[in-house]
Scaffold this motif. Structure first.
Motif, mmCIF file in Angstrom:
data_model
loop_
_atom_site.group_PDB
_atom_site.id
_atom_site.type_symbol
_atom_site.label_atom_id
_atom_site.label_comp_id
_atom_site.label_asym_id
_atom_site.label_seq_id
_atom_site.Cartn_x
_atom_site.Cartn_y
_atom_site.Cartn_z
ATOM 1 N N MET A 1 82.888 29.333 -74.378
ATOM 2 C CA MET A 1 82.319 30.410 -74.970
ATOM 3 C C MET A 1 81.433 31.057 -73.815
ATOM 4 O O MET A 1 80.408 30.334 -73.339
ATOM 5 N N SER A 2 81.453 32.650 -73.541
ATOM 6 C CA SER A 2 80.922 33.099 -72.324
ATOM 7 C C SER A 2 79.434 33.280 -72.877
ATOM 8 O O SER A 2 79.157 33.443 -74.238
ATOM 9 N N ARG A 3 78.541 33.335 -72.075
ATOM 10 C CA ARG A 3 77.134 33.639 -72.262
ATOM 11 C C ARG A 3 76.876 34.799 -72.474
ATOM 12 O O ARG A 3 77.286 35.717 -71.598
ATOM 13 N N PRO A 4 75.758 35.426 -73.326
ATOM 14 C CA PRO A 4 75.534 36.764 -73.617
ATOM 15 C C PRO A 4 74.762 37.290 -72.564
ATOM 16 O O PRO A 4 73.850 36.666 -72.048
ATOM 17 N N ARG A 5 75.327 38.702 -72.226
ATOM 18 C CA ARG A 5 74.522 39.311 -70.969
ATOM 19 C C ARG A 5 73.207 39.856 -71.717
ATOM 20 O O ARG A 5 73.352 40.534 -72.776
ATOM 21 N N ARG A 6 72.289 39.875 -70.894
ATOM 22 C CA ARG A 6 70.806 40.461 -71.408
ATOM 23 C C ARG A 6 70.697 41.893 -70.746
ATOM 24 O O ARG A 6 71.429 42.289 -69.888
ATOM 25 N N ALA A 7 70.055 42.772 -71.605
ATOM 26 C CA ALA A 7 69.943 44.143 -71.482
ATOM 27 C C ALA A 7 69.412 44.673 -70.121
ATOM 28 O O ALA A 7 68.254 44.582 -69.913
ATOM 29 N N LEU A 8 70.244 45.343 -69.247
ATOM 30 C CA LEU A 8 69.803 45.705 -68.216
ATOM 31 C C LEU A 8 70.318 47.393 -68.405
ATOM 32 O O LEU A 8 71.607 47.463 -68.440
ATOM 33 N N ILE A 9 69.696 48.405 -68.283
ATOM 34 C CA ILE A 9 70.103 49.755 -68.643
ATOM 35 C C ILE A 9 70.839 50.344 -67.392
ATOM 36 O O ILE A 9 69.977 50.684 -66.385
ATOM 37 N N ARG A 10 71.915 50.299 -67.398
ATOM 38 C CA ARG A 10 72.640 50.690 -65.914
ATOM 39 C C ARG A 10 72.682 52.271 -65.819
ATOM 40 O O ARG A 10 72.942 52.580 -64.778
ATOM 41 N N SER A 11 72.297 53.008 -66.836
ATOM 42 C CA SER A 11 72.285 54.457 -66.606
ATOM 43 C C SER A 11 70.847 54.753 -66.346
ATOM 44 O O SER A 11 70.550 56.046 -66.070
ATOM 45 N N SER A 12 70.020 53.758 -66.199
ATOM 46 C CA SER A 12 68.461 54.165 -65.823
ATOM 47 C C SER A 12 68.478 54.497 -64.581
ATOM 48 O O SER A 12 69.127 54.014 -63.392
ATOM 49 N N PRO A 13 67.304 55.161 -64.099
ATOM 50 C CA PRO A 13 67.306 55.775 -62.576
ATOM 51 C C PRO A 13 66.357 54.659 -61.933
ATOM 52 O O PRO A 13 66.278 54.444 -60.755
ATOM 53 N N ILE A 14 65.848 53.526 -62.764
ATOM 54 C CA ILE A 14 65.270 52.547 -62.151
ATOM 55 C C ILE A 14 66.428 51.460 -61.550
ATOM 56 O O ILE A 14 67.249 51.179 -62.447
ATOM 57 N N PRO A 15 66.420 51.045 -60.330
ATOM 58 C CA PRO A 15 67.474 50.130 -59.862
ATOM 59 C C PRO A 15 67.633 48.841 -60.619
ATOM 60 O O PRO A 15 66.283 48.436 -61.153
ATOM 61 N N LEU A 16 68.570 48.405 -60.885
ATOM 62 C CA LEU A 16 68.950 46.958 -61.428
ATOM 63 C C LEU A 16 67.902 45.895 -61.138
ATOM 64 O O LEU A 16 67.366 44.986 -61.874
ATOM 65 N N PHE A 49 72.686 38.549 -66.738
ATOM 66 C CA PHE A 49 72.627 39.951 -66.589
ATOM 67 C C PHE A 49 73.473 40.682 -66.087
ATOM 68 O O PHE A 49 73.509 41.882 -66.067
ATOM 69 N N GLY A 50 74.631 40.054 -65.916
ATOM 70 C CA GLY A 50 75.709 40.670 -65.625
ATOM 71 C C GLY A 50 75.756 41.434 -64.112
ATOM 72 O O GLY A 50 75.952 42.801 -64.068
ATOM 73 N N ILE A 51 74.947 40.785 -63.041
ATOM 74 C CA ILE A 51 74.772 41.347 -61.714
ATOM 75 C C ILE A 51 75.301 40.299 -60.722
ATOM 76 O O ILE A 51 75.691 39.258 -60.935
ATOM 77 N N SER A 52 75.240 40.902 -59.543
ATOM 78 C CA SER A 52 75.556 40.111 -58.366
ATOM 79 C C SER A 52 74.546 38.929 -58.172
ATOM 80 O O SER A 52 73.327 39.203 -58.425
ATOM 81 N N ARG A 53 75.087 37.925 -57.557
ATOM 82 C CA ARG A 53 74.305 36.794 -57.128
ATOM 83 C C ARG A 53 73.096 37.253 -56.125
ATOM 84 O O ARG A 53 72.107 37.005 -55.987
ATOM 85 N N MET A 54 73.745 38.414 -55.040
ATOM 86 C CA MET A 54 72.904 38.665 -54.088
ATOM 87 C C MET A 54 71.574 39.703 -54.534
ATOM 88 O O MET A 54 70.446 39.369 -54.245
ATOM 89 N N THR A 55 72.044 40.319 -55.795
ATOM 90 C CA THR A 55 70.892 40.837 -56.567
ATOM 91 C C THR A 55 69.831 39.923 -57.121
ATOM 92 O O THR A 55 68.703 40.177 -57.029
ATOM 93 N N ALA A 56 70.370 38.905 -57.615
ATOM 94 C CA ALA A 56 69.478 37.991 -58.342
ATOM 95 C C ALA A 56 68.738 37.273 -57.241
ATOM 96 O O ALA A 56 67.360 36.977 -57.450
ATOM 97 N N ARG A 57 69.145 36.990 -55.975
ATOM 98 C CA ARG A 57 68.459 36.362 -54.993
ATOM 99 C C ARG A 57 67.356 37.392 -54.340
ATOM 100 O O ARG A 57 66.132 36.785 -54.323
ATOM 101 N N GLN A 58 67.735 38.425 -54.383
ATOM 102 C CA GLN A 58 66.669 39.618 -53.877
ATOM 103 C C GLN A 58 65.477 39.561 -54.858
ATOM 104 O O GLN A 58 64.271 39.514 -54.218
ATOM 105 N N VAL A 59 65.544 39.419 -56.132
ATOM 106 C CA VAL A 59 64.578 39.224 -57.056
ATOM 107 C C VAL A 59 63.779 38.376 -56.944
ATOM 108 O O VAL A 59 62.576 38.296 -56.928
ATOM 109 N N LEU A 60 64.414 36.997 -56.660
ATOM 110 C CA LEU A 60 63.855 35.892 -56.745
ATOM 111 C C LEU A 60 62.969 35.747 -55.447
ATOM 112 O O LEU A 60 61.902 35.101 -55.232
ATOM 113 N N VAL A 61 63.220 36.105 -54.267
ATOM 114 C CA VAL A 61 62.655 36.313 -53.077
ATOM 115 C C VAL A 61 61.319 37.049 -53.182
ATOM 116 O O VAL A 61 60.301 36.733 -52.744
ATOM 117 N N ARG A 62 61.704 38.171 -53.765
ATOM 118 C CA ARG A 62 60.468 39.296 -54.084
ATOM 119 C C ARG A 62 59.393 38.295 -54.906
ATOM 120 O O ARG A 62 58.394 38.779 -54.502
#
Length: 247
Positions: A1-16, A49-62
């Motif tokens: 069973m796949s894990r549910p993705r949590r809400a990121l608003i992809r239409s938002s002007p705020i980057p993921l 969150f349905g994002i790339s691993r690179m994006t996740a790493r960027q957030v953790l580093v930040r």
């Protein structure tokens, strides 16, 4: 069973990545994730969150740079504020590391190891006798062909034995800890401005009088005499110091 993705608003002007940073920061500040708690990995965040691993790493580093998280190689990422996830000086993310992260593609070159007479600044930092000799490890970091920073590490002759000529900066702290038999538990850093002079100017490809940011770092083991002193010279035109405070 796949894990549910949590809400990121992809239409938002705020980057993921900014949306995710706000979500994770909120969980830490609210206490949902407590000090010392291990948080989801890069892969888990990417899946959730349905994002790339690179994006996740960027957030953790930040968030690590902001002091909210602590990343421990081979173990995971933890909420800061508890010693259970700490692994000594090897995991320390201080001023020097944060400035270096501004040029993640930069590589260390020209590592040189020598035994030299301790100059006055080194004598004071390491609490040595005026006639003492020290091991000096020097290097330069380049982003492509552009020098970004240059630095030196000084270690007392005693109780440290010879340092291998092929030592890397990443291997230096554990190598020293193994030789003096004590893990470093205190790191003191000083950031100050300076102007460049020869021969440092030639090494960094700048003119005499150009601005520098200098980071001095002293490592101490269990309140004994310091076991390592370093100074890193960053080109003032290529780095900046920035902090974020949350209330």
């Amino acid at each position: 069973m796949s894990r549910p993705r949590r809400a990121l608003i992809r239409s938002s002007p705020i980057p993921l990545h900014e949306q995710l940073a706000r979500i994770l920061r909120g969980r830490i500040v609210s206490g949902d994730w407590g000090p010392g708690q291990r948080i989801p990995s890069e892969n888990e965040l990417a899946l959730d969150f349905g994002i790339s691993r690179m994006t996740a790493r960027q957030v953790l580093v930040r968030l690590s740079d902001e002091g909210l998280l602590r990343r421990v190689q081979g173990k995971g990422t933890y909420v800061a504020g508890d010693d259970s996830s700490r692994n000594g000086a090897e995991d320390h993310v201080g001023i020097r590391a944060r400035l270096e992260r501004q040029h993640p593609d930069a590589a260390v070159e020209g590592i040189d190891v020598a035994r030299v007479s301790a100059e006055p600044d080194v004598v004071r930092a390491l609490r040595l006798e005026p006639t003492a000799t020290v091991h000096r490890v020097s290097w330069i970091r380049r982003s492509g062909a552009v020098p970004v920073s240059a630095g030196e590490i000084f270690v007392p002759d005693h109780p440290v034995a010879d340092i291998p000529d092929d030592i890397s900066l990443a291997r230096l702290p554990p190598a020293l800890a193994a030789q003096h038999g004590r893990s470093v538990d205190t790191v003191t850093e000083v950031l100050h401005a300076a102007v460049s002079t020869a021969p440092l100017s030639d090494l960094l490809g700048i003119t005499d009088g150009a601005p520098l940011l200098v980071v001095e770092q002293t490592m101490t083991a269990h309140e004994a005499a310091p076991v390592e002193y370093s100074r890193t010279f960053f080109r003032g035109d290529l780095v900046r110091w920035e902090t974020t405070t949350h209330f």
